[in-house]
Design an enzyme around this catalytic site. Structure first.
Site, short mmCIF file in Angstrom:
data_model
loop_
_atom_site.label_atom_id
_atom_site.label_comp_id
_atom_site.label_asym_id
_atom_site.label_seq_id
_atom_site.Cartn_x
_atom_site.Cartn_y
_atom_site.Cartn_z
CG HIS A 51 -10.88 -5.65 54.86
ND1 HIS A 51 -11.32 -4.98 55.97
CD2 HIS A 51 -11.38 -4.99 53.80
CE1 HIS A 51 -12.06 -3.95 55.59
NE2 HIS A 51 -12.10 -3.92 54.28
P1 TYD Z 1 -15.14 -4.28 58.36
O1 TYD Z 1 -15.48 -4.13 56.91
O2 TYD Z 1 -14.19 -5.35 58.75
O3 TYD Z 1 -14.66 -2.88 58.91
P2 TYD Z 1 -13.22 -2.18 59.11
O4 TYD Z 1 -12.43 -2.43 57.88
O5 TYD Z 1 -13.58 -0.74 59.28
O6 TYD Z 1 -12.61 -2.76 60.33
O7 TYD Z 1 -16.50 -4.45 59.15
C1 TYD Z 1 -16.55 -4.46 60.56
C2 TYD Z 1 -17.74 -5.31 61.00
O8 TYD Z 1 -18.96 -4.73 60.51
C3 TYD Z 1 -17.71 -6.74 60.47
O9 TYD Z 1 -18.16 -7.59 61.51
C4 TYD Z 1 -18.73 -6.76 59.35
C5 TYD Z 1 -19.69 -5.66 59.72
N1 TYD Z 1 -20.24 -4.98 58.55
C6 TYD Z 1 -21.55 -5.22 58.14
O10 TYD Z 1 -22.28 -6.01 58.74
N2 TYD Z 1 -22.03 -4.58 57.03
C7 TYD Z 1 -21.26 -3.70 56.33
O11 TYD Z 1 -21.75 -3.10 55.31
C8 TYD Z 1 -19.91 -3.44 56.76
C9 TYD Z 1 -19.02 -2.48 56.03
C10 TYD Z 1 -19.46 -4.11 57.87
#
Ligand code: TYD
Length: 132
Positions: A51
């Protein structure tokens, strides 16, 4: 255009006693820290990230283990960064696509400039590269 780069933080202490590293807003972190999160127990064969963010800036640490990043900006500039020590931070400005890979023991700590907002994410690569 802003680029991701490695920040070297101080390592206070000595090998006999252990170390402490400190991150402070506007001193060695170039933004107000509004949120902190950490990720752990990520299997070694999983690629996370996938992302980019519209506004969010981050400084990311591997407080344990090793974490590798492949990044790409909107001009198509690609970089690879390895966090392999707790006193190294990776600054990621807004509008940087990233894929992240973890060693089995890695703990990622992120200092973030904004509260969580799903609308700040590009989760689709083609949508990201078309963004002006
Ligand atoms: P994501 O940012 O996509 O993590 P990565 O890049 O490590 O795969 O987040 C994973 C999941 O966690 C997504 O469903 C959103 C949730 N999330 C929150 O609810 N709050 C937050 O501060 C973060 C970073 C993620």
């Amino acid at each position: 255009m802003n680029k991701p780069y490695i920040l070297e933080f101080n390592k206070i202490g000595a090998s006999q006693l252990g170390f402490i590293t400190v991150a402070e807003a506007h001193k060695n972190v170039p933004f107000d820290i509004k949120r902190v999160y950490w990720t752990y127990y990520t299997p070694q064969d999983v690629i996370r990230g996938g992302h980019a963010h519209k506004e969010l800036q981050q400084v990311i640490f591997a407080v344990s283990g090793t974490i590798g990043f492949n990044t790409e900006d909107l001009k198509g500039n690609k970089n690879n960064f390895i966090l392999d020590s707790p006193e190294k931070g990776l600054y990621i400005p807004k509008l940087i696509w990233r894929d992240i890979q973890f060693s089995h023991n890695a703990v990622l700590l992120c200092l973030a400039s904004e509260l969580y907002d799903e609308n700040d994410y590009f989760r689709n690569y083609n949508e990201f590269i078309k963004w002006k």
